[in-house]
Enzyme design. Sequence first.
Site, mmCIF file in Angstrom:
data_model
loop_
_atom_site.group_PDB
_atom_site.id
_atom_site.type_symbol
_atom_site.label_atom_id
_atom_site.label_comp_id
_atom_site.label_asym_id
_atom_site.label_seq_id
_atom_site.Cartn_x
_atom_site.Cartn_y
_atom_site.Cartn_z
ATOM 1 C CD1 TRP A 184 67.100 50.183 7.593
ATOM 2 C CD2 TRP A 184 65.156 49.154 8.006
ATOM 3 N NE1 TRP A 184 66.289 50.338 6.486
ATOM 4 C CE2 TRP A 184 65.096 49.720 6.713
ATOM 5 C CE3 TRP A 184 64.035 48.460 8.491
ATOM 6 C CZ2 TRP A 184 63.973 49.607 5.895
ATOM 7 C CZ3 TRP A 184 62.910 48.354 7.688
ATOM 8 C CH2 TRP A 184 62.892 48.917 6.390
ATOM 9 C CD GLU A 225 69.860 47.252 7.795
ATOM 10 O OE1 GLU A 225 69.089 47.074 8.761
ATOM 11 O OE2 GLU A 225 69.907 46.485 6.809
ATOM 12 C CE LYS A 227 65.653 48.980 1.693
ATOM 13 N NZ LYS A 227 64.570 48.127 2.213
ATOM 14 C CG ASP A 260 70.926 44.669 3.991
ATOM 15 O OD1 ASP A 260 71.114 44.326 2.804
ATOM 16 O OD2 ASP A 260 69.989 44.233 4.680
ATOM 17 C CG HIS A 263 69.977 48.133 2.508
ATOM 18 N ND1 HIS A 263 69.685 48.360 3.829
ATOM 19 C CD2 HIS A 263 69.103 47.185 2.101
ATOM 20 C CE1 HIS A 263 68.682 47.578 4.205
ATOM 21 N NE2 HIS A 263 68.315 46.861 3.172
ATOM 22 C CG HIS A 287 71.445 43.029 8.053
ATOM 23 N ND1 HIS A 287 70.292 43.769 8.121
ATOM 24 C CD2 HIS A 287 71.665 42.552 9.309
ATOM 25 C CE1 HIS A 287 69.834 43.751 9.373
ATOM 26 N NE2 HIS A 287 70.668 43.026 10.115
ATOM 27 C CG ASP A 295 63.309 42.656 -3.593
ATOM 28 O OD1 ASP A 295 63.367 43.316 -2.537
ATOM 29 O OD2 ASP A 295 62.689 41.588 -3.690
ATOM 30 C CG ASP A 297 65.439 42.152 2.040
ATOM 31 O OD1 ASP A 297 66.428 42.060 2.776
ATOM 32 O OD2 ASP A 297 64.776 43.188 1.909
ATOM 33 C CG ASP A 327 67.822 41.510 6.519
ATOM 34 O OD1 ASP A 327 66.714 40.925 6.592
ATOM 35 O OD2 ASP A 327 67.934 42.742 6.396
HETATM 36 C C1 RNT Z 1 65.311 46.285 5.430
HETATM 37 C C2 RNT Z 1 66.490 46.091 6.308
HETATM 38 C C3 RNT Z 1 66.202 45.484 7.639
HETATM 39 C C4 RNT Z 1 65.130 44.425 7.598
HETATM 40 C C5 RNT Z 1 64.994 43.612 8.856
HETATM 41 C C6 RNT Z 1 63.735 42.845 8.891
HETATM 42 O O1 RNT Z 1 65.620 46.631 4.156
HETATM 43 O O2 RNT Z 1 67.438 45.313 5.633
HETATM 44 O O3 RNT Z 1 67.374 45.020 8.191
HETATM 45 O O4 RNT Z 1 65.310 43.541 6.532
HETATM 46 O O5 RNT Z 1 65.155 44.405 9.948
HETATM 47 ZN ZN ZN Z 2 69.065 44.533 6.627
#
Ligand code: RNT
Ligand code: ZN
Length: 420
Positions: A184, A225, A227, A260, A263, A287, A295, A297, A327
């Site tokens: 990523w 990955e 985003k 993820d 994302h 993820h 946001d 995470d 994640d």
């Molecule tokens: C970031 C991605 C990625 C990170 C990690 C730390 O938006 O999700 O996976 O969170 O690699």
């Molecule tokens: Zn991620």
Amino acid sequence: MNVKERYEAAKEVYKEYGVDTDAAIARLKDIPVSLHCWQGDDVIGFDHDGPLTGGIQTTGNYPGKATTPEQLMADIDMVLKLCPGAKKLNLHASYAIFENGEFADRDKLEPRHFKKWVDFAKERNMGLDFNPTFFSHPNIKDGLTLSSPDEKIRKFWIDHGKACIRISSYFAEETGIPCVMNIWTGDGFKDVPADRMGPRMRYKEAIEEILSEPYDFNKVKPCVESKVFGIGVESYTSGSAEFTLSFASLHKDKCLPLMDNGHYHPTEVVSDKIPALLCFFPELALHVTRGVRWDSDHAVILDDETKEIAKEIVRCDALDRVYIALDFFDASINRISAWSVGFRSLQKALLAAMCTPHKELKKLQDEGRFTELMAKQEEVKMLPVGDVWNYYCETCGVPTENQWFNQVEAYEKDVLSKRA
Ligand code: RNT
Ligand code: ZN
């Protein structure tokens, strides 16, 4: 009634629905979930002094974060003690452990810089997953790494990716468990780009070069990955969903797509994408996180989408085709608690999915009995999964639902609060 008695009662209820809770528990114990090391220190690592940069950000300054490998390992041990189920440990390249004043930049990392992590994982019977770290480094130029127009910059990061493949092979060899290696980058632009394709062509070729490093695809599972946007890269990302999915599909023999769930656009759900991708990819990676507005995470909780994701993996019979990792990173609350809530929530979601009579529900759908289907789906939500959960925790030797938090409090008092 104690935990066992309540479980026995719940088991009878589930039997009436054709669900074997003993089998669900036995199965769940074997499903590895990858625990990300980066919740413990706000995604900082040990190879640089500066802040977290490159499209992601932590907020909060709750006291007690780990600042050394020893502290991070102790904290991970605490989380392992509080969470049921099989675990893998997910590391980032920035968590290399240098000794005796030695330092190696990202493009020069070697397996030996991770030997302590390998020892740690082996002692705990865990596999290891890995991530090249394309952020928090001076060689990010104008927000770009692998998709930079500067050849030197691109080369540095390609070499980093290749070094990480070698380290991933070492992890797989040492632990005997395949290593998922996720690529990523935060590459992108804050404002309207003048060229959207150029960076993506460079990104494509750069990842292809990384994947030209030899590895056994049965042991190392590189992922890409996507985003939709990041902090400071609101207008464009090189690694968009279409880009990474097309890349993975073109290179199916060499890598996997990684989704993820933080994302995507807010009403898009990864749960629905899982069965779509399973039609085309032998394996895929996830993820699991929690997006809140813009946001991506927040710590995972037992919300609808987490349950839905687990449900899809289970009812598609894809537990051995989907690599599940967590994640998230919250620096505003006790980090051990954030980690544990996240891990336990995902386990709960998997358990609930395994205790759902999917066959009967599918039958209602196929027979077009949608009125009954809606009623039944609501009915099964009220089954006593909490009693199965507590028993599962007990058989795993970890605290039940009302018992784990006081251990976090004790650890904060005895260990975390004494950190500078
Ligand atoms: C970031 C991605 C990625 C990170 C990690 C730390 O938006 O999700 O996976 O969170 O690699
Ligand atoms: Zn991620």
